[in-house]
Structures are given as C-alpha cells and as structure tokens.
Motif scaffolding. Structure first.
Motif, mmCIF file in Angstrom:
data_model
loop_
_atom_site.group_PDB
_atom_site.id
_atom_site.type_symbol
_atom_site.label_atom_id
_atom_site.label_comp_id
_atom_site.label_asym_id
_atom_site.label_seq_id
_atom_site.Cartn_x
_atom_site.Cartn_y
_atom_site.Cartn_z
ATOM 1 N N ILE A 81 4.634 -6.199 -53.351
ATOM 2 C CA ILE A 81 4.985 -5.020 -54.138
ATOM 3 C C ILE A 81 3.924 -4.740 -55.188
ATOM 4 C CG2 ILE A 81 6.447 -6.386 -55.706
ATOM 5 C CD1 ILE A 81 8.152 -3.782 -56.071
ATOM 6 N N LEU A 82 3.598 -3.467 -55.325
ATOM 7 C CA LEU A 82 2.716 -3.000 -56.385
ATOM 8 C C LEU A 82 3.555 -2.156 -57.339
ATOM 9 C CD1 LEU A 82 -0.129 -2.742 -57.567
ATOM 10 C CD2 LEU A 82 -0.462 -0.742 -56.100
ATOM 11 N N PRO A 83 3.862 -2.674 -58.538
ATOM 12 C CA PRO A 83 4.718 -1.929 -59.473
ATOM 13 C C PRO A 83 3.953 -0.782 -60.131
ATOM 14 C CG PRO A 83 3.954 -3.951 -60.479
ATOM 15 C CD PRO A 83 3.454 -3.985 -59.058
ATOM 16 N N GLN A 84 4.661 -0.005 -60.932
ATOM 17 C CA GLN A 84 4.005 1.059 -61.691
ATOM 18 C C GLN A 84 3.100 0.466 -62.763
ATOM 19 O OE1 GLN A 84 6.053 4.556 -63.223
ATOM 20 N NE2 GLN A 84 7.812 4.100 -61.922
ATOM 21 N N ASN A 85 1.938 1.049 -62.918
ATOM 22 C CA ASN A 85 1.019 0.736 -64.025
ATOM 23 C C ASN A 85 0.809 -0.765 -64.246
ATOM 24 O OD1 ASN A 85 1.067 3.558 -64.546
ATOM 25 N ND2 ASN A 85 2.944 3.264 -65.740
ATOM 26 N N PRO A 86 0.393 -1.516 -63.219
ATOM 27 C CA PRO A 86 0.128 -2.950 -63.428
ATOM 28 C C PRO A 86 -1.082 -3.127 -64.337
ATOM 29 C CG PRO A 86 -0.682 -2.265 -61.286
ATOM 30 C CD PRO A 86 0.056 -1.083 -61.853
ATOM 31 N N THR A 87 -1.115 -4.234 -65.056
ATOM 32 C CA THR A 87 -2.246 -4.521 -65.946
ATOM 33 C C THR A 87 -2.782 -5.918 -65.648
ATOM 34 O OG1 THR A 87 -0.744 -5.329 -67.668
ATOM 35 C CG2 THR A 87 -1.422 -3.016 -67.795
ATOM 36 N N ALA A 88 -4.096 -6.050 -65.773
ATOM 37 C CA ALA A 88 -4.750 -7.344 -65.543
ATOM 38 C C ALA A 88 -5.312 -7.858 -66.859
ATOM 39 C CB ALA A 88 -5.876 -7.174 -64.521
ATOM 40 N N PRO A 89 -5.427 -9.178 -67.019
ATOM 41 C CA PRO A 89 -6.035 -9.734 -68.234
ATOM 42 C C PRO A 89 -7.463 -9.213 -68.414
ATOM 43 C CG PRO A 89 -4.967 -11.451 -66.937
ATOM 44 C CD PRO A 89 -4.967 -10.217 -66.088
ATOM 45 N N ASP A 90 -7.877 -9.038 -69.643
ATOM 46 C CA ASP A 90 -9.227 -8.565 -69.934
ATOM 47 C C ASP A 90 -10.273 -9.475 -69.295
ATOM 48 O OD1 ASP A 90 -8.156 -6.530 -71.396
ATOM 49 O OD2 ASP A 90 -8.517 -7.444 -73.358
ATOM 50 N N GLY A 91 -11.268 -8.862 -68.677
ATOM 51 C CA GLY A 91 -12.376 -9.625 -68.113
ATOM 52 C C GLY A 91 -12.156 -10.138 -66.703
ATOM 53 N N LEU A 92 -10.932 -10.011 -66.166
ATOM 54 C CA LEU A 92 -10.650 -10.496 -64.811
ATOM 55 C C LEU A 92 -11.386 -9.611 -63.805
ATOM 56 C CD1 LEU A 92 -8.704 -12.687 -63.515
ATOM 57 C CD2 LEU A 92 -7.244 -10.751 -62.942
ATOM 58 N N THR A 93 -12.140 -10.222 -62.898
ATOM 59 C CA THR A 93 -12.889 -9.442 -61.919
ATOM 60 C C THR A 93 -11.991 -9.027 -60.754
ATOM 61 O OG1 THR A 93 -13.588 -11.319 -60.568
ATOM 62 C CG2 THR A 93 -14.967 -10.739 -62.485
ATOM 63 N N VAL A 94 -12.510 -8.100 -59.969
ATOM 64 C CA VAL A 94 -11.757 -7.623 -58.804
ATOM 65 C C VAL A 94 -11.470 -8.781 -57.847
ATOM 66 C CG1 VAL A 94 -11.903 -6.187 -56.726
ATOM 67 C CG2 VAL A 94 -12.599 -5.252 -58.944
ATOM 68 N N SER A 95 -12.479 -9.592 -57.539
ATOM 69 C CA SER A 95 -12.268 -10.711 -56.612
ATOM 70 C C SER A 95 -11.242 -11.706 -57.150
ATOM 71 C CB SER A 95 -13.588 -11.434 -56.341
ATOM 72 O OG SER A 95 -14.435 -10.639 -55.553
ATOM 73 N N GLU A 96 -11.286 -11.965 -58.454
ATOM 74 C CA GLU A 96 -10.313 -12.886 -59.054
ATOM 75 C C GLU A 96 -8.904 -12.311 -58.965
ATOM 76 O OE1 GLU A 96 -13.222 -14.978 -62.425
ATOM 77 O OE2 GLU A 96 -12.106 -13.137 -62.898
ATOM 78 N N LEU A 97 -8.774 -11.009 -59.231
ATOM 79 C CA LEU A 97 -7.463 -10.376 -59.127
ATOM 80 C C LEU A 97 -6.941 -10.468 -57.698
ATOM 81 C CD1 LEU A 97 -5.174 -8.547 -60.284
ATOM 82 C CD2 LEU A 97 -6.557 -6.596 -59.558
ATOM 83 N N VAL A 98 -7.783 -10.129 -56.736
ATOM 84 C CA VAL A 98 -7.356 -10.141 -55.335
ATOM 85 C C VAL A 98 -6.965 -11.549 -54.892
ATOM 86 C CG1 VAL A 98 -8.075 -9.634 -52.960
ATOM 87 C CG2 VAL A 98 -8.748 -8.104 -54.825
ATOM 88 N N SER A 99 -7.647 -12.566 -55.423
ATOM 89 C CA SER A 99 -7.336 -13.948 -55.033
ATOM 90 C C SER A 99 -5.929 -14.355 -55.439
ATOM 91 C CB SER A 99 -8.356 -14.914 -55.639
ATOM 92 O OG SER A 99 -8.184 -15.029 -57.045
ATOM 93 N N TYR A 100 -5.342 -13.693 -56.442
ATOM 94 C CA TYR A 100 -3.969 -14.003 -56.837
ATOM 95 C C TYR A 100 -2.986 -13.728 -55.701
ATOM 96 C CZ TYR A 100 -5.350 -14.405 -61.783
ATOM 97 O OH TYR A 100 -5.925 -14.790 -62.974
ATOM 98 N N GLY A 101 -3.370 -12.813 -54.805
ATOM 99 C CA GLY A 101 -2.501 -12.515 -53.677
ATOM 100 C C GLY A 101 -2.353 -13.664 -52.698
#
Length: 285
Positions: A81-101
């Motif tokens: 699920i992708l909720p409304q207006n998700p936010t990521a911690p400052d400085g987190l890169t795209v690859s790091e965010l995707v790895s959370y999946g």
C-alpha cells in the motif's frame, strides 16, 4: 477472476459507523478505482482492505482467507500500500527507500541479499528512476518522489498494489506521469491495482473497474461506462453532468454543469428571501 473480496464488512471510527455491510470483489489483473465525494468512506475501505485498519464486523478475504488473521509479514508479501502523502527521512536516497520494500522477505535484521539488491534495481529501473537512484528523496520533484514510493511498493513483489489518491497535489503533467506508470505496471507486470481517485475522468480513462461509494455503501460498480452516468453522478456527487464520449479512447467523460440539489445554506437563504417577498407583498396590500 476474483481473489480479493469483502464479506459483510462494517468499519467504524470509535462509535461512528463509516461503512456498513460492504460486499465487493476486486478483479485480478485489473485496475480498480474507488470514487466518491469527500468523506464517503473510500479511503477507509482501501485502508481496511490493505489491513491498515481493522473492521468492526465482517472480513477481508484473500484467496478465501481473512487477511486480518494472517501475520503482518505474510500479508506484506501479498499486498502493498502507498498511503496519501508519504514522507521519507531527510537525506534518504531513492535506492535506500526502495530497499525498505524488501523487509517482508528478509529474515531478522540481516543486510540485503543478492536477490534483494536485484529486485531493488529492477523496481528503480521499471519506474524510470535509475538516474535518481542516489539522489535524496527530499530533493526530487513531486512526480519523481511519487515514482520512488511506487518503486518501494513494487520491491515488495506483491500481486496487489493499493494506492490512496496517488496524484494528490501533483500538477497535470505529473498526474499523467504517475497514471501512465500504473497502467504500464498493470499491463506489463500484471499487477492488480486498487486506487482511490479524486478525478473522475482520470478514473474513467485508467481504470478497468470502478466502484462508486456514498456514505460507505456501493452506489455503482462495473466498467467506466457502467459507473460514469448522469444518474450515478447525481446520486453520489450531487452534480448534474453531461456524459460525453472521449473521441480518443471511446471512454466516458464527465462534464459537470450544476449542483443536483442546493446546499442547505443556499436553500435556507432562498426560503428567507421568498418569505421576505411574501411579507412585503402582504404589507403593500
């Protein structure tokens, strides 16, 4: 084919019943759009089907099994699920965010495996984010940021993807960018997509199946041609609308031109004006 269904579903916020006796099915391998006025319950339904909320009665069934009785990790391997207006911690890169999946597929708190890294790379590539893989998420444009979050959801490798108003706050070009991506993921990767959509014409263009919700109940369900009708627009959205055929797609376009019924405040004012006129007329007599 229907794998995901709700059975006599009631959903409440504290003591307030939002959704009552909901029975719907989500077609496998299709894009389904939930539409309705603000406060109609569509986001609540989405969150409950994605196991973010618990129903007060009834069940959400995936392959005949209640998702609310399965472990979080097991459900996360099947639904993203992708909720409304998700936010990521400052400085987190795209690859790091995707790895959370990849979390549902990992054991303990180990590092990414070779397979995990390959899936992350694939998710970044398929969403067109390879050039931004090392860019912090908070430095991306709105459309790029939304694609990064979709990549994270894809990295879960689930068959079903839920999105709550994925184009909110995006300009028209970025809205189309995200919707084109979702259509591509559906057609090429056979993802079942369920999304809450605010724009009726976007829903009609990109969804195979639509469900119109009013006050937590279904008022229309089927193809865009079945749901985008003057009668359903009047009942669900309180608007009068011309429904025309898009010459490019053959799909319906909704062109609102008036409210179906006056808001309460306007009715009160018009009643007061009428009474004043009648009083003045009587006084003149």
């Amino acid at each position: 084919m229907i794998r995901l269904t709700t059975s006599n579903l009631d959903i409440s916020y504290e003591e307030r019943l939002i959704v009552q006796d909901l029975n719907i099915g989500i077609p496998q391998g299709k894009i389904t759009a939930l539409v309705g006025a603000n406060g109609s319950g569509k986001s609540t339904i989405l969150k409950t089907m994605a196991r973010i909320m618990n129903p007060s009665k009834g069940k959400v069934l995936l392959d005949g099994k209640s998702i609310h009785k399965q472990s979080t990790k097991e459900v996360a391997k099947q639904l993203a699920i992708l909720p409304q207006n998700p936010t990521a911690p400052d400085g987190l890169t795209v690859s790091e965010l995707v790895s959370y999946g990849r979390f549902p597929h990992q054991r303990g708190f180990g590092s990414l495996s070779k397979e995990d890294r390959e899936v992350v790379k694939w998710a970044v590539e398929v969403t067109g984010m390879s050039d931004f893989a090392d860019r912090p998420v908070d430095q991306l444009s709105g459309g790029q940021r939304q694609r990064a979050w979709i990549a994270m959801a894809l990295a879960q490798e689930t068959d079903i993807l839920f999105l709550d108003e994925p184009t909110t706050f995006l300009d028209m070009a970025h809205q189309l960018e995200v919707l084109h991506l979702l259509r591509k993921l559906n057609e090429v990767n056979n993802r079942t997509i369920v999304m809450v959509v605010h724009d009726l014409n976007h829903a009609a263009r990109y969804a195979d199946h639509m469900i119109a919700i009013k006050s937590g109940t279904v008022k229309g369900e089927g193809s865009p041609l079945d749901v985008i009708t003057p009668e359903i627009m009047r009942e669900v959205f309180n608007i009068e609308a011309d429904i025309v055929t898009d010459p490019r797609t053959g799909l319906p376009l909704c062109l609102p031109f008036a409210l179906a019924a006056l808001p309460v405040a306007d009715r009160v004012m018009k009643d007061a004006e009428r009474e004043n006129r009648e009083e003045l007329k009587a006084a003149g007599a």
